[in-house]
Each structure stands twice: as structure tokens, then as C-alpha cells.
Write a protein that holds these residues in place. Structure first.
Motif, short mmCIF file in Angstrom:
data_model
loop_
_atom_site.label_atom_id
_atom_site.label_comp_id
_atom_site.label_asym_id
_atom_site.label_seq_id
_atom_site.Cartn_x
_atom_site.Cartn_y
_atom_site.Cartn_z
N LYS A 1 0.76 -1.03 0.10
CA LYS A 1 0.01 -0.03 0.14
C LYS A 1 0.82 1.31 -0.06
O LYS A 1 0.69 2.15 -0.74
CB LYS A 1 -0.96 -0.12 1.20
N LYS A 2 1.84 1.50 0.95
CA LYS A 2 2.41 2.49 0.84
C LYS A 2 3.41 2.75 -0.31
O LYS A 2 3.33 3.93 -0.86
CB LYS A 2 3.60 2.38 2.21
N LEU B 1 -9.77 0.47 -9.97
CA LEU B 1 -9.89 2.01 -9.48
C LEU B 1 -10.74 2.19 -7.97
O LEU B 1 -10.33 3.05 -7.34
CB LEU B 1 -10.73 2.89 -10.39
N SER B 2 -11.98 1.49 -7.80
CA SER B 2 -12.50 1.66 -6.63
C SER B 2 -11.73 1.02 -5.53
O SER B 2 -11.90 1.60 -4.42
CB SER B 2 -13.99 1.11 -6.84
N GLU B 3 -10.83 0.03 -5.65
CA GLU B 3 -10.10 -0.31 -4.80
C GLU B 3 -9.16 0.55 -4.29
O GLU B 3 -8.92 0.72 -3.14
CB GLU B 3 -9.48 -1.79 -5.14
N LEU B 4 -8.39 1.32 -5.40
CA LEU B 4 -7.53 2.26 -5.16
C LEU B 4 -8.06 3.38 -4.35
O LEU B 4 -7.40 3.93 -3.36
CB LEU B 4 -6.73 2.77 -6.37
N VAL B 5 -9.29 3.81 -4.73
CA VAL B 5 -9.95 4.87 -4.04
C VAL B 5 -10.43 4.73 -2.78
O VAL B 5 -10.52 5.62 -1.74
CB VAL B 5 -11.17 5.32 -5.02
N LEU B 6 -10.60 3.25 -2.28
CA LEU B 6 -11.01 3.11 -1.15
C LEU B 6 -9.66 3.21 0.08
O LEU B 6 -9.86 3.10 1.22
CB LEU B 6 -11.72 1.86 -0.82
N GLN B 7 -8.46 3.18 -0.90
CA GLN B 7 -7.39 2.94 0.23
C GLN B 7 -7.21 4.32 0.81
O GLN B 7 -6.83 5.41 0.00
CB GLN B 7 -6.07 2.60 -0.61
N ARG B 8 -7.23 4.72 2.16
CA ARG B 8 -6.79 5.82 2.80
C ARG B 8 -5.34 6.55 2.35
O ARG B 8 -5.16 7.45 2.18
CB ARG B 8 -6.62 5.90 4.18
N GLN B 9 -4.39 5.52 2.20
CA GLN B 9 -2.95 5.72 1.97
C GLN B 9 -2.86 6.70 0.41
O GLN B 9 -1.80 7.52 0.44
CB GLN B 9 -2.04 4.87 1.92
N ASN B 10 -3.83 6.42 -0.13
CA ASN B 10 -3.71 6.96 -1.46
C ASN B 10 -4.41 8.49 -1.46
O ASN B 10 -4.59 8.93 -2.60
CB ASN B 10 -4.55 6.16 -2.45
N GLN B 11 -4.40 9.12 -0.39
CA GLN B 11 -4.81 10.54 -0.22
C GLN B 11 -4.49 11.46 -1.26
O GLN B 11 -5.39 12.22 -1.88
CB GLN B 11 -4.64 11.05 1.13
#
Lengths: 338, 546
Positions: free
Chosen positions: A194-195, A231-241
Motif C-alpha cells: 500500500k505505501k 480504481l474503486s479499490e484504489l479509491v478506498l485506500q486511505r494511504q492514496n490520499q
């Protein structure tokens, strides 16, 4: 398989050396090709016995260690991957087993194979990335590469490589299983660490968004659905702010997602909704996004009143829809010049 | 080499050969060379399809090239459907072929098992586990080849299409370690256990324990096996009338500890397998199995044009078990319908014991109505009358049977028409098909019986049957009286279609035919297990309120 050893007692080093020799002799145009293919198959089977044992024998750690050392020392993995296409159909799967087993082998918390790949033979990773270009070996390379990117250093190497963007082409390949396999690799390389991914997305916002938007607008239903899902998976990731802030301020993205809402496919509508809701729910919207939302206020209200949520088994969906509908109703009225 | 199929234009789609939760399987022809293929169409828009799951399975089948495994010819997307093209195996599944009776010839068993062992050896060497080995997944070609199939998507022919997470019936083929350690700890040795079950199944017609236990109980029994003698004793291997080689082979498959259980490679060298490995008449023996099935189909009026649908044996057994399970309780309280006497005199017919739930339903109804007219009074005695007659009239059975056999083809025709009608309105699952089939048979039994009853005039009996159905529904359709049992409301909710408003009674009794049709729908709405659950639940409710 044990009888092979008794009759023909080879050390792991012998096996690896013999394997290297035989692979290099492979030549599609030679009359002896079949003979060397069989020879390779036999040697790979012996490699497998060393790694995993057989009915009578358990694998011996020291034997495995000797084998691994010889594989690194002779660049055996490179030879195998470079000549993968020349090996027989079933042998290629044995290469996969050898590769994955060595990857998983750890000494003092580190995988020597990962070190070898990164420091000595990154060409192997490059070859694996280009794997989908071959119909015969694409799936094998895909599986090996996915095993590799479970390790963060390799994942980093892969997404930093200019070749990485090839995956956005590969997912359009006409052979269904190669295309979907490429998608799986693309998906894994952007979701496991994720990071790492959050940095990647922040630094590559423009290229990535252009590419993923292209996929979402594809004519192929499967490509479309898989890319929206990613894309929705990426959007749900807080780290991807950092990525999210840019993405949801961009009115181009909103337009593409609105197309999804009007798609004939119910599943695409639903996937579209799961991204659309963030555009609406975002506290500070960009002026452009706000304009589009307000301009289409009536359309949205009409759409969400008709939005068939009951066909999906999702208990939260009704709440989410109601919330989004409420937010939309709060949008300012825009005077229409008709 | 292998020609890949890239698009629907290359194919001609023929008749349907099977269907399941995932989609429909058709027989197809490659236009270029007229070769037969199996086309599986998976609806990607359907809610329960997971793209990643499908990809995984396609990956597995595309990586298998072995004569003993159904070959993969490629796949592509057309509109919202994924077409998976596989080798078409024209002889049917082993499960189908065993229907006329088990194959007790040990040569046949050895030959089939050897081919499957070759397939398993190939898979296991690649680190693949089949995980769902059973007779439904073993196909035979008319030329006598044996092929392993179904890695999730490759299911074909009219075998059991149940999805894997709802695998009714599969428990019988499961290894103990799979049952006990369900955290995925089991290895490819689990396939070997299942293989042993298949060998047993070929000889006995049923997998181990299926005749003794319902699936969940069997699961418990297998899971409780800790010593090798436990399971072998459970299935009474010693008492089986088979050669010592075969016995030893089975005991090697049924070794409880997976580490000690033989591998596919080792079993291929077992005497039971090597003994017949080079038999010249191999394919002839297997072809005979297929011919037998065809003859049996003809004798039993199995309509070949509709061979895509064959009800699963398991559903029938479930009915039997749910009956047996509740026997002890039921005999004391409720009327127990038993049609077994009919079964004995006619081996080709399968008698359907009326499920306890339906008798319960009628008795609940009796308690809740006050007979307004005399006809209803007659109707009320109905279950008892039928019961009495079934017990008395075993002597008229033969006459009744000929009548039934004459009627059966017509009944099947009606059934098939109903299938098409229902099919056009809503897609039916295999289970739903099975329910319709069993209901159809029950109706036939009921009618034949009333035709040949000697004690009453036959017309009267027929009317009774339909009046019973009519009033049964009518009573159900009545809105619940103020303080009458809540159970009735529950029944109403469960049985009456939601499109049908409870208060309007006029609709119900329009004609007897309509009632009959409607009734058949209501039955199909829940299966044996559900109805027995319902029944025990109702019992509990009654106890609480009485």
C-alpha cells in the motif's frame, strides 16, 4: 523418482549444470530439438525432486541449498526464462515451480533469490514483464511475476520500470486468458504494498489516470469492469490520499464515471456508483466538478430514484444511495439558458 | 497442433447439454472442420460470478494437456457472456453410465481408475489439486476414452451442476482431513481418497456410506475416522465380494493419514491397476458400458431428445433420508405415507415416499378449518383414506403398474412442456428441475392409484384427489382468522406465491387444472431439507403455544 538417483547419482550441482547445457542446445530448427526438450524435462523433474522430495524421500535442506547456490552461480534462472518458449509445454510449468520455490526460500528473514534478481539479474524481471507478448509463455511469466511482486523491492522495481505501462496495453490483448492474467498482475502490483503504491500514484497521477481512464472507456466489457473495480479499490485506500484529492477534483474523471452510470450493464452501473459517490461526498469540491454536478442535478435525482439497488445483495447500498441523493438535492440550482 | 478458437463466428451452437449456476453448456460444432466441442457460456453480469475466480479456473484448464483431461480450446467474450470452449466428450459421465446399475467387472473398474490416476499424477506433479473428484466429473467417450473434467468452469453434460460452495452430495467423496481440517490444510492426497470412493462407487453404484447416511451425517462419520480400520470397517470392506487386489487397492486409498496414503504414481504400480493395464479389449469394455446405458434408456422411455435434463439421484435420496431421519418422531404423531410396497414389485419404478412435510401440511389444515360443506368433509378424510388404501391394495399393484407405464411417456411429455414454459419465464436451477420431476411422478402415482382402486368408484377417487388439491390451496389462501394458529400465516407466506393476493379466493378455484398447476409451483419452492426444517419448526411453535 528415487531410482533416478540410484542409477544415476547426480548431485544437485550436476543437475543444474546439465540443465543449463541442455537448455542452451534447444533449437526449434534442429532435428534433435525433441531430444533436448525431453532431456530438459527429465532434469527439471529431478530438480523438482530435490526441492520437494518424492514418495520415498523428504527434501533435504543441504541439497536444496547446494541447488540454489548453483542456480545463482550459473545464472540458471536467466537461461530458463530467456529460453522458456523453447521448452516443452509441461516443462515450462516446472520452471514456474523452481522459480517460486526458490523465491520463497528464506535465510535469516531474507530471500536470496530476491537479492539475486534485484542486484544481479534485473533483466529477468524485465523479461517477465514482457511475458504477455508471447501467447505460449504469457501465463507462466505472469504467475512467476506475481510471485515476485509479493516482495516489496521487486514490486518497486516493476512499477518504477517504464515497461510497467505496457500492462495497460496487454490487458487489451485478444487472447482472453493472457489479457485477464495481465490484468491480475496489474491489479496485484497496485494493491499489495500500500505505501509503495500511494507514492507511485502521487508521483504518476497524470500518466496513471490517463491510462486507467482509457481502460474504463474500453469497448471490452471485461476490461471495463476489471479496471473500474481496480480504481474503486484504489479509491478506498486511505494511504492514496494525495492521488484521491487530485482524482476527485478532475472533472474529466467525473464525466467518465457518469458514462458508467448510464451504461447498460447493471454491474458497471454499480461499480460506477461506488466511485461516483466520492465525487458527491467530498467536502471541498473543485469548481469544475461542482458545476457538472449542479448542471446535472435533475438528471441525477431522476437516475437515483430509478437506480435498481435491490438486484444487488448489498445492505449498505440503500443508505449510500439515500445519502448521495440527499447531497445532490443540496446542490445549488443553476439557471438554465434554453 | 491445437487450434485455438477465437470467436463465436467460428462455431455453430447446437443443443443444450447442461446448465448450472454459472451458465449453460451447449454442444457446438467448429464450422471449419465439423468437430464437436462443448461450449460453456458464463453470464458475467450475473451476481454470483467472480471474474478473478473464473480466471483462476481457466488458467488451470489451459495449463492441462493430457489425453485423460478434457482439452481446452480457448475462450472469448461476447456481449456479457464468456464462452469457454472445451472438448466435447460424447459418451456421458460415469455417473450417468452407472444408472442402469453398477459395473461389477473389476476389469472395467481397473481400466477407468487407471486413466483417472494418470490424470491425477499429471495434475499433482504440477501442484494442482482437483478437489472435486466424483463420478459426475469423469466422462467417457463413445470410442472408450476416459477423461477427467470440471475444474470449476469446465462442467459439461447433464451432471450435477451444483456450485462448489453448495455441493450437496459431494461429502461422500471427501477425505477425513478435508472435513476435519477445513482451513485448507489438505493436500493432493485428498484426491486419492476421492478416487477410492469413485472405485467403490463403480462397483456398488453409490459412493461409500450414501445408502446408510444422509450427507451431513456421512460427513461426521468420515471426520470421526482416526485409524485406518475405522473407515474400512464403516464401509464393511471385508464383506465386499471383490478380489483381494481390489480390496488392497481400496484400503491404500482409504489410509486416514494423508502422508501415508498412496500417491497417484504409487497406485499406478499397484497390482490391481497393472493387472489389466495392457488388456487389449479395454475400449471394448468401456463402450459396452455406454451401450448398456442406451439400452436402459430405451427400456425406460428416457426421451433422448431431452437427454439434457436428468434429475440428480441425490435429490431423490435426500427425500428418502429426510424421511428416515424423522421416522422415529413422525410415526408417533403424524400419518406416515409409505409407498414402498409399490417399489418392490416394480424394480424400474422409483416410488417417492411422500415427504413428511406434506402430510404435516394437510394435518395442519385440518385442524384449522371447520368444514362448511359436505364435500369438504370428504376431503378432510382424504389422507387417511389414501393411507389405508396404499396399505391394503398391494395386490392391485401390477395392474396399476402397467397403467402407470402407459401413462408415463405422456406424463413426461407434459413435464417437458412445463419445463419449457417455466424456462421461458424464469431460469430454473437443476434443483428446481428435480422438484418438478418428483412432483410430476407423485401426481402420476396418485392418479394411477385412484384409477385402479377397487373399493370406491374410480371417478369419485379422481375427483377427490383434485378436490383435495383445490381445497388445500383454498384453505391456505384464506386470510388468517383472528386467533387461529400463526403457523397458518407462516405456511401462507411460504407456499403461496407473492404475486397471489391472499384474500381473493375467487382466483383459486377457477378450474381444477389451474389449481393443479399452481400447486406444482408451490411444491417446487422449497426442497426436502427446507420442508423438514419447516416442519420441525412448526412443531416447536405448536408446543410453545399449546
Amino acid at each position: 523418482m528415487a531410482f533416478l538417483f540410484k542409477r544415476n547419482p547426480k548431485t544437485p550441482q550436476d543437475i543444474v549444470r546439465a540443465l543449463n547445457d541442455s537448455v542452451l542446445k534447444l533449437d526449434v530448427n534442429s532435428d534433435n530439438n525433441k531430444k533436448y526438450q525431453d532431456e530438459c524435462a527429465r532434469l527439471l523433474a529431478q530438480v523438482k525432486v530435490v526441492l520437494h522430495g518424492d514418495d520415498e524421500n523428504d527434501p533435504q535442506p543441504d541439497q536444496i541449498s547446494h541447488l540454489a547456490q548453483e542456480v545463482y552461480a550459473t545464472d540458471c534462472l536467466y537461461t530458463l526464462i530467456a529460453n522458456l518458449k523453447k521448452l516443452s509445454f509441461d516443462s515450462r510449468k516446472d520452471v514456474l515451480i523452481l522459480f517460486s520455490t526458490l523465491l520463497r526460500r528464506q535465510i535469516a528473514g531474507k530471500s536470496p533469490t530476491v537479492d539475486y534478481l534485484i542486484t544481479q539479474r534485473p533483466e529477468i524481471i524485465a523479461m517477465l514483464i514482457k511475458g504477455p507478448e508471447s501467447q505460449e509463455t504469457g501465463l507462466i511469466c505472469g504467475q512467476i511475476l506475481r510471485d515476485c511482486i509479493k516482495f516489496e523491492v521487486i514490486n518497486k522495481y516493476v512499477i518504477s520500470s517504464p515497461l510497467f505501462w505496457n500492462f495497460f496495453k496487454y490487458v487489451h490483448l485478444p487472447v482472453f486468458e493472457i489479457a485477464t492474467d495481465s490484468f491480475t498482475t496489474l491489479h496485484d502490483s497496485l494493491t499489495i504494498h500500500k505505501k509503495l503504491v500511494s507514492e507511485f500514484l502521487a508521483n504518476n497521477y497524470d500518466v496513471f489516470t490517463t491510462q486507467i481512464n482509457k481502460l474504463i472507456q474500453s469497448n471490452n466489457y471485461v476490461t471495463k469492469r476489471q479496471s473500474v473495480r481496480l480504481l474503486s479499490e484504489l479509491v478506498l485506500q486511505r494511504q492514496n490520499q494525495a492521488f484521491l484529492n487530485k482524482y476527485f477534483d478532475d472533472s474529466t474523471n467525473l464525466k467518465i464515471i457518469m458514462f458508467l452510470l448510464s451504461d447498460k450493464s447493471k454491474n458497471l452501473q454499480l461499480e460506477g456508483f461506488h466511485i461516483f459517490k466520492f465525487f458527491v461526498a467530498k467536502p471541498k469540491k473543485s469548481q469544475k466538478v461542482l458545476d457538472i454536478l449542479a448542471k446535472n442535478k435533475e438528471n441525477f435525482i431522476e437516475f437515483f430514484n430509478a437506480f435498481d439497488i435491490h438486484s444487488f445483495n448489498d445492505v449498505n447500498l440503500a443508505d449510500e444511495r439515500d445519502y448521495i441523493l440527499m447531497e445532490i438535492q443540496k446542490l445549488p440550482e443553476i439557471e438554465r439558458i434554453s | 497442433m491445437i487450434e485455438r478458437i477465437h470467436s463465436a463466428e467460428e462455431l455453430e451452437v447446437c443443443e443444450e447439454v447442461g446448465r448450472g449456476g454459472f451458465g449453460v453448456v451447449y454442444r457446438g460444432l467448429i464450422k471449419a472442420n465439423n468437430n464437436e466441442v462443448a461450449i460453456k457460456q458464463i453470464d458475467l453480469e450475473s451476481n454470483n460470478t467472480d471474474l478473478f475466480e473464473i480466471n483462476k479456473e481457466i488458467q488451470i484448464i489451459s495449463e492441462c494437456r493430457l489425453p485423460q483431461i478434457t482439452q481446452y480450446f480457448g475462450c472469448f467474450v461476447k456481449h456479457y457472456k464468456l464462452w469457454v470452449i472445451m472438448e466435447y466428450v460424447n459418451g456421458g459421465s460415469l455417473f450417468e453410465l452407472l444408472k442402469p446399475g453398477p459395473a461389477e467387472d473389476e476389469r472395467v473398474i481397473s481400466i477407468i481408475i487407471r486413466e483417472i490416476l494418470l490424470a491425477l499424477e499429471y495434475l499433482h506433479n504440477q501442484g494442482k489439486i482437483h478437489r472435486d473428484l466424483k463420478s459426475q466429473n469423469i466422462l467417457l467417450s463413445k470410442s472408450g476414452q476416459v477423461k477427467l473434467t470440471d475444474f470449476g468452469v469446465s462442467t459439461q453434460l447433464s451432471s450435477n451442476f451444483s456450485r462448489r460452495n453448495t455441493t450437496v452430495g459431494t461429502p461422500y467423496w471427501m477425505a477425513p482431513e478435508v472435513i476435519v481440517n477445513n482451513n485448507g490444510g489438505h493436500s493432493f492426497k485428498a484426491d486419492i481418497w476421492s478416487l477410492g470412493c469413485c472405485a467403490y462407487e463403480i462397483f456398488n453404484g453409490k459412493p461409500p456410506l450414501q445408502n446408510q447416511y444422509p450427507p451431513m451425517k456421512a460427513l461426521g462419520q468420515i471426520g470421526r475416522c482416526h485409524k485406518d480400520t475405522d473407515f474400512v470397517g464403516l464401509i464393511e470392506l471385508d464383506k465386499m465380494n471383490i478380489s483381494n487386489h481390489f480390496k488392497d487397492f481400496l484400503s491404500k486409498c482409504f489410509i486416514v493419514d494423508p502422508r501415508d496414503r498412496y500417491s497417484a504414481t504409487k497406485l499406478l504400480n499397484h497390482k490391481f491397476i497393472t493387472k489389466y493395464a495392457n488388456l487389449p479389449e479395454k475400449s471394448k469394455l468401456l463402450k459396452k458400458l455406454i451401450t448398456n446405458k442406451h439400452l436402459w434408456d430405451q427400456e425406460n422411455h428416457v426421451d433422448r431428445s431431452h437427454n439434457f435434463y436428468v434429475p440428480t439421484e441425490i435429490a431423490r435420496n435426500q427425500m428418502k433420508w429426510s424421511q428416515e431421519d424423522d421416522d422415529s418422531k413422525n410415526t408417533a404423531k403424524t400419518i406416515h405415507f409409505d409407498l414402498s410396497s409399490i417399489k418392490q414389485s416394480s424394480p424400474t419404478r422409483i416410488a417417492y415416499p411422500v415427504s413428511p412435510a406434506s402430510s404435516k401440511r394437510s394435518s395442519t389444515r385440518e385442524s384449522s378449518i371447520s368444514p362448511p360443506a359436505s364435500t369438504v368433509g370428504d376431503d378432510e378424510q382424504k389422507p387417511n383414506l389414501i393411507l389405508a388404501d396404499y396399505r391394503q391394495n398391494s395386490k392391485i399393484v401390477s395392474k396399476e403398474d402397467t397403467f402407470a407405464n402407459n401413462l408415463r411417456p405422456d406424463f413426461s411429455r407434459i413435464l417437458n412442456k412445463v419445463f419449457h414454459k417455466l424456462e421461458s419465464k424464469n431460469t430454473l436451477t437443476t434443483e428446481q428441475y428435480d422438484h418438478l420431476v418428483s412432483l410430476n411422478s407423485r401426481l402420476l402415482d396418485l392418479l394411477c392409484f385412484s384409477q385402479y382402486s377397487e373399493s370406491y368408484d374410480s371417478n369419485n377417487r379422481k375427483i377427490l384427489v383434485f378436490q383435495y388439491l383445490k381445497y388445500f390451496l383454498k384453505e391456505l389462501a384464506k386470510s388468517g382468522d383472528t386467533n387461529s394458529s400463526n403457523t397458518k400465516t407462516i405456511l401462507q407466506r411460504l407456499i403461496i406465491p407473492s404475486t397471489f393476493t391472499v384474500s381473493s379466493q375467487s382466483n383459486v378455484a377457477d378450474s381444477e387444472f389451474v389449481t393443479m398447476e399452481r400447486n406444482s409451483r408451490t411444491y417446487s419452492q422449497f426442497d426436502e431439507i427446507e420442508s423438514s426444517l419447516l416442519e420441525s419448526w412448526i412443531d416447536q411453535m405448536n408446543e410453545r403455544w399449546s
